[in-house]
Structures are given as structure tokens and as C-alpha cells.
Motif scaffolding. Structure first.
Motif, PDB file in Angstrom:
ATOM      1  N   TYR A  26       0.860  -1.190   0.000  1.00 52.82           N
ATOM      2  CA  TYR A  26       0.000   0.000   0.000  1.00 52.82           C
ATOM      3  C   TYR A  26       0.890   1.232   0.000  1.00 52.82           C
ATOM      4  O   TYR A  26       1.894   1.282   0.705  1.00 52.82           O
ATOM      5  CB  TYR A  26      -0.892   0.030   1.248  1.00 52.82           C
ATOM      6  CG  TYR A  26      -2.026  -0.972   1.221  1.00 52.82           C
ATOM      7  CD1 TYR A  26      -3.127  -0.787   0.393  1.00 52.82           C
ATOM      8  CD2 TYR A  26      -1.997  -2.098   2.036  1.00 52.82           C
ATOM      9  CE1 TYR A  26      -4.178  -1.700   0.381  1.00 52.82           C
ATOM     10  CE2 TYR A  26      -3.038  -3.008   2.030  1.00 52.82           C
ATOM     11  CZ  TYR A  26      -4.124  -2.807   1.206  1.00 52.82           C
ATOM     12  OH  TYR A  26      -5.155  -3.705   1.197  1.00 52.82           O
ATOM     13  N   GLN A  27       0.515   2.196  -0.807  1.00 53.25           N
ATOM     14  CA  GLN A  27       1.243   3.460  -0.845  1.00 53.25           C
ATOM     15  C   GLN A  27       0.309   4.552  -0.368  1.00 53.25           C
ATOM     16  O   GLN A  27      -0.428   5.121  -1.153  1.00 53.25           O
ATOM     17  CB  GLN A  27       1.687   3.779  -2.289  1.00 53.25           C
ATOM     18  CG  GLN A  27       2.800   2.922  -2.816  1.00 53.25           C
ATOM     19  CD  GLN A  27       4.178   3.359  -2.309  1.00 53.25           C
ATOM     20  OE1 GLN A  27       4.286   4.288  -1.518  1.00 53.25           O
ATOM     21  NE2 GLN A  27       5.213   2.665  -2.755  1.00 53.25           N
ATOM     22  N   PRO A  35       5.429   3.388   2.149  1.00 54.00           N
ATOM     23  CA  PRO A  35       4.937   2.123   1.617  1.00 54.00           C
ATOM     24  C   PRO A  35       4.699   1.110   2.746  1.00 54.00           C
ATOM     25  O   PRO A  35       5.540   0.947   3.619  1.00 54.00           O
ATOM     26  CB  PRO A  35       6.074   1.644   0.703  1.00 54.00           C
ATOM     27  CG  PRO A  35       7.278   2.415   1.097  1.00 54.00           C
ATOM     28  CD  PRO A  35       6.861   3.605   1.895  1.00 54.00           C
ATOM     29  N   THR A  86       0.292  -5.644  -6.315  1.00 53.92           N
ATOM     30  CA  THR A  86       1.468  -4.858  -6.693  1.00 53.92           C
ATOM     31  C   THR A  86       2.313  -5.663  -7.676  1.00 53.92           C
ATOM     32  O   THR A  86       2.768  -5.146  -8.686  1.00 53.92           O
ATOM     33  CB  THR A  86       2.295  -4.486  -5.441  1.00 53.92           C
ATOM     34  OG1 THR A  86       1.454  -3.779  -4.535  1.00 53.92           O
ATOM     35  CG2 THR A  86       3.489  -3.626  -5.809  1.00 53.92           C
TER      36      THR A  86
END
Ligand SMILES: Nc1ncnc2c1ncn2[C@@H]1O[C@H](COP(=O)(O)OP(=O)(O)OP(=O)(O)O)[C@@H](O)[C@H]1O
Ligand SMILES: [Mg+2]
Lengths: 249, 168
Positions: free
Chosen positions: A17-18, A23, A64
Motif C-alpha cells: 500500500y502506498q 509504503p 502490486t
């Protein structure tokens, strides 16, 4: 073993997750294969990535990196709309926080996926009556979700996920809000559909639920710490209730 | 074993075999059935302590049978037992000893120990679940004992998870 493709195959699946520049690696290289008819429980501490993993498997969260194959077809490369079609056709999803449609009755919430999946109104109604009946909710059919307790909403969400006889049931803590008796209803229904061949991947903290599974996958810090069958216990005394106390004494 | 026998004798005098049967009827299959030898040994000790007395009752064509009854001292001891709070379970877990000590010896790593133990707990849980399914729904006492065992097992699993998180 048949030559059938597994229902789920995840290869080196990663989710980072960004948010706000930092991150957060939530899933870090998960390999997971689920064969048709298998019931897999996913356990692990809070924050270990269980919801993230199961959301990715249902196409509700993008990966991702890594691959997701459903029923032999590559799925991680699909567009959002193609995922939506795939979900409607093949996947029943129970969210950790229900997500019922607020302005529809319980009955309509449960029937909708079957109708979207091409069932006749009569088939959809019969399936709905069966599922709500098994979960002790037959008399709540005309209520709206806001009129239900958390535990009731959760059971409706399970009924909805099973309405369309999905190829794959993905469920995130489907008994998190239930008391002992309601959990027993859910366990009985899960046992029934599993015996009928339903493939199930289920996140749960509840050991009663997990003990229904063929296999348990334990996540820790976004990685698989353990993946294996639940063994059979060999019990002295032929397994009467006689040694419950001893069993745990 | 002492107090349950005293409790039964506070209800009515009985001989050893009747006490065994009464325990079985009340708890059903959910409590380890005591053997008759154990019951007589316990009755003997209770008698020595002055909590019960026995009388020989003659039987036609059979040896005399001993019927036990509770004494005033026995009733008092029973009263004390009923009224005092019951000790909660203490953590004295053998697995925890393994978990802390085994890695020091290089015999096993923690991850492997935890994983094996988790699978074992889940296997026990499945066993209990199947037991509950086989148990007569009318036997509330038995079902409650099984549910108690399940709740303990859940706590053990939660604790296992904490161990896995906290121990390096
Ligand atoms: N949308 C998001 N944005 C940023 N970080 C997120 C997001 N969703 C989850 N995370 C983080 O990813 C990690 C894994 O979260 P996830 O919800 O998958 O855990 P979980 O195993 O389902 O936990 P729980 O048992 O509490 O439901 C956590 O550190 C969480 O804070
Ligand atoms: Mg979660």
C-alpha cells in the motif's frame, strides 16, 4: 488427482500500500493453490495481511506484483470491469464488514446475485428461502439491512455470497459478530455446501470455523508461515464424550 | 471426587455402586466415569476424616452392603466447598516450556513448534465439534462441558498467536 486446473492459484503475490508516501508491505510473496472442492482457512494475527490477500483473490484490491489464476485463467491482468464480470459469474464474497445494499430488503439482497447470474426469479427465490432458512433468518426477509443486528447482517452477507452457487466462496471473518448459536448455524451451512463440493477460502479467527477446513494457511507479517492439513487426532477410549475434561485437563 | 460424593450423600444415603451410577446419570458421557475402586477409596478416606459414616445392611443370599451417610462435619465441609470461590485455571502449559526452552537447545525452532501445535489444537477442535454433533441435544450438561473445552481451546490458540508474534 484429475487434470482439472486449481480453482485458485496465486504466484508470488505482493501488495504494497502506498498511502501518504510510506509504503506498507501488506502481502509479501504469497504462493497459494486451492483445488476444486477444497476448504482452506486463513488464520493469522491482526494486520498480517489476511483481508488484503483475500481481497486480491477476489479482484477487489489490485496486486502490486505476482500472478492470480482463477479456474485456469489468468485474472490479475484483467480490467476492473472484466473482474466485475468474473466475480459475478464465479465468486461469492463475504466482506469483513458486510456491505449489504442499504435500500434493498434482505430478500432482494440475497436474490440479486442469483438473478444477475441468470437464475429464474423462482430459482432465485427458492435458493434465498433455503439459505435464509438454514441461517435462522427466514422471518427477516422483508427487513432492510439497517434494521438488522451486526450478526444478522453478517449471515445475510453469507447467504448472498452463496446465492449463485459460486465456483469459489471467499469469506473474510464470516462469524466475527456471531454468538455461539448463530455460529453453529453458519457452521452447519458451511458443512453442507462444502460436502456438496463448494470450494471455500475463508479468513477466520474462530477455531471452530477453521476446524471445518481441510487445510489451514497461517499468515505472519504478510507471508505464509504454515500451510498444511489439519491432522486427525487419535483418541483413547473410542471417542465418546467421556474424555472431554481429560482431553483438555 | 470427595466433594461430588459428599454432595450426593447430602441428598440421600447410598452405597458405592449407586454413587457411581448417579454420577454417570448426572454428567452423562461428558465427565470421565469414575471407577468403583476409586469411589470406595474416597469413601474410606471421607469416613476416616469423619465426614461420612457407614452401616452394614444385610442382603439375602449376598454379602452385606455398606450404605454411607453424611455427618454434620461432612455437611459443614460441603457447605464450605460450595460457598468458596473456585480457583480459575492457571497457565502451567507444557507447550510453553517447550517453546521457551527448545530453541536454546537447538533441537527445534519456534516457528516449527508453533505451527505443529496450531494444527494439533485445530485437530482437537474438530474432534470436539464432532463430539458435540454426536451428543444428544437434550444432554445440556454434556454440551456445556464440550463448549467449555472449545472456549479454552480457542484461548490457547489465541495465546499461541501471541507467542508467535512476541517471541523472536
Ligand atoms: N487501504 C490501506 N492503505 C494502507 N495500508 C493498509 C490498507 N489496508 C490495509 N493496510 C495495512 O496492511 C496490513 C494488512 O492489513 P489487513 O487488513 O490485510 O490485515 P488483516 O490480517 O486482515 O487484519 P485483521 O485481522 O485486523 O482484519 C496492515 O498493516 C494494514 O494497516
Ligand atoms: Mg481483516
Amino acid at each position: 488427482m484429475s487434470g482439472e486446473a486449481p480453482v485458485v492459484r496465486a504466484v508470488n503475490l505482493v501488495k504494497i500500500y502506498q498511502t501518504g508516501g510510506v509504503p506498507v508491505p501488506a502481502v509479501r510473496g504469497v504462493d497459494l493453490t486451492v483445488e476444486a472442492g477444497e476448504f482452506v482457512a486463513i488464520m493469522g494475527p491482526s494486520g498480517s495481511g489476511k483481508s488484503t490477500l483475500i481481497h486480491m483473490l477476489g479482484g477487489l484490491d489490485s496486486r502490486t506484483s505476482g500472478e492470480i489464476w482463477l479456474d485456469g485463467t489468468r485474472a490479475d491482468t484483467l480490467s476492473e470491469s472484466a473482474w466485475a464480470v468474473l466475480r459475478r459469474e464465479k465468486i461469492g464474497f463475504v466482506f469483513q464488514f458486510f456491505n449489504l445494499v442499504a435500500n434493498m430488503t434482505v430478500a432482494d439482497n440475497v436474490e440479486l446475485p442469483a438473478l444477475l447470474g441468470g437464475a429464474s426469479p423462482r430459482q432465485a427465490r427458492e435458493r434465498r428461502e433455503y439459505l435464509l432458512g438454514e441461517l435462522g433468518l427466514a422471518d427477516r426477509a422483508e427487513a432492510s439491512p439497517a434494521q438488522l443486528s451486526g450478526g444478522e447482517q453478517q449471515r445475510v452477507a453469507l447467504a448472498r455470497a452463496l446465492a449463485n452457487h459460486p465456483r469459489l466462496l471467499l469469506a473474510d471473518e464470516p462469524t466475527g459478530n456471531l454468538d455461539s448459536r448463530n455460529t453453529r448455524d453458519v457452521l452447519r451451512l458451511l458443512g453442507q455446501v462444502h460436502r456438496q463440493g463448494q470450494t471455500i477460502v475463508m479468513v477466520t479467527h474462530d477455531a471452530r470455523v477453521a476446524s471445518m477446513a481441510d487445510r489451514v494457511v497461517s499468515l505472519l507479517d504478510g507471508q505464509i508461515a504454515d500451510d498444511g492439513a489439519i491432522p486427525r487426532v487419535r483418541r483413547r477410549g473410542g471417542g465418546s464424550a467421556g474424555d472431554v475434561v481429560e482431553l483438555h485437563g | 471426587m470427595r466433594q461430588p460424593l459428599l454432595a450426593l450423600l447430602a441428598k440421600e444415603p447410598a452405597h458405592g455402586y449407586e454413587l457411581k451410577q448417579a454420577l454417570e446419570t448426572i454428567f452423562g458421557s461428558a465427565y470421565p466415569s469414575p471407577n468403583i475402586g476409586q469411589i470406595y477409596v474416597t469413601l474410606g478416606r471421607l469416613e476416616k476424616d469423619g465426614y461420612v459414616r457407614s452401616v452394614d445392611v444385610e442382603q439375602a443370599n449376598r454379602p452385606n452392603k455398606k450404605v454411607y451417610y453424611i455427618t454434620a462435619a461432612g455437611l459443614e465441609a460441603l457447605q464450605t466447598w460450595v460457598e468458596e470461590p473456585t480457583e480459575g485455571p492457571r497457565v502451567r502449559d507444557e507447550f510453553f516450556m517447550k517453546l521457551v526452552l527448545a530453541p536454546m537447545t537447538g533441537l527445534s525452532d519456534r516457528m516449527a513448534l508453533v505451527n505443529r501445535q496450531r494444527r494439533h489444537y485445530l485437530a482437537l477442535m474438530r474432534d470436539l465439534r464432532e463430539l458435540a454433533e454426536r451428543t444428544d441435544p437434550a444432554n445440556r450438561v454434556a454440551l456445556l462441558l464440550i463448549e467449555g473445552a472449545m472456549l479454552h481451546l480457542q484461548a490457547d490458540l489465541d495465546w499461541l498467536e501471541r507467542c508467535q508474534e512476541e517471541l523472536p
